[in-house]
Design a protein around this motif. Structure first.
Motif: not given
Length: 204
Positions: A134-138
């Motif tokens: 899960i990437g950044d700022n999700v």
């Protein structure tokens, strides 16, 4: 040299979860999470310390609302400024890597674990696991299920009630069962916070 069940699990190969080593590790996680989930809610630092000891990687800024459940803990990596609401479940038989500034709503389930479709193999007790990223700022909406092997790109929003079965790119709003891209995040999202309701930062 024959691989152990744990080595096969980590490598993403079919394995048996019934061995002593994995059973003891799951039991350890359950004991620590029982402490976490039943601790006085004012003991935030003590709760966070349990999570930091359990997870493979954490930062100084994280907050997990109890109850929280996982299989092992050591396969979970969370970035800076992580927040999850009530009743997060992570089956971390494979690596679960979560970036910075991720927000998770209530009743989200993250499943790296799977079982054979063939009924005979399934009854024999074979399992497998594939990593999730899960990437950044999700932001992940409530009651979402994320299935094995999925990657969610940075800045993306997953709508509530979604079942994520395939990779979702960055900078989009996606939702549904199965989860699909609805639209890209755009300049309008800096003006409207909900439907046709506008931000008024001057009054903030």
């Amino acid at each position: 040299m024959t691989k152990s069940s744990k080595e096969k699990m980590i490598a993403g190969e079919p394995y048996m979860a019934s061995g002593d080593e994995l059973f003891k590790e799951r039991q350890h996680a359950k004991v620590e999470l029982q402490k976490f989930n039943n601790m006085d809610p004012t003991k935030i630092k003590a709760r966070n310390q349990i999570i930091k000891n359990l997870f493979g990687k954490t930062t100084t800024r994280l907050y997990i609302e109890p109850p929280f459940y996982c299989d092992y803990g050591y396969n979970i990596e969370v970035g800076d400024n992580f927040y999850s609401n009530y009743n997060l479940t992570i089956l971390d038989c494979a690596k679960v890597k979560i970036g910075d500034n991720v927000m998770i709503a209530p009743n989200v389930s993250i499943f790296t674990a799977g079982h054979p479709v063939d009924p005979i193999l399934r009854v024999e007790g074979w399992e497998y696991a594939q990593p999730i990223e899960i990437g950044d700022n999700v932001w992940i909406g409530g009651n979402t299920v994320i299935n094995p092997g999925v990657k969610i790109g940075a800045n993306t929003v997953i709508g509530s009630g979604s079942v994520v079965t395939k990779d979702i790119p960055e900078n989009v709003v996606a939702a549904g069962n199965p989860c699909k891209v609805i639209r890209e995040i755009n300049i309008r999202d800096k003006v409207y916070y909900f439907r046709d309701l506008k931000y008024n930062f001057e009054e903030a």
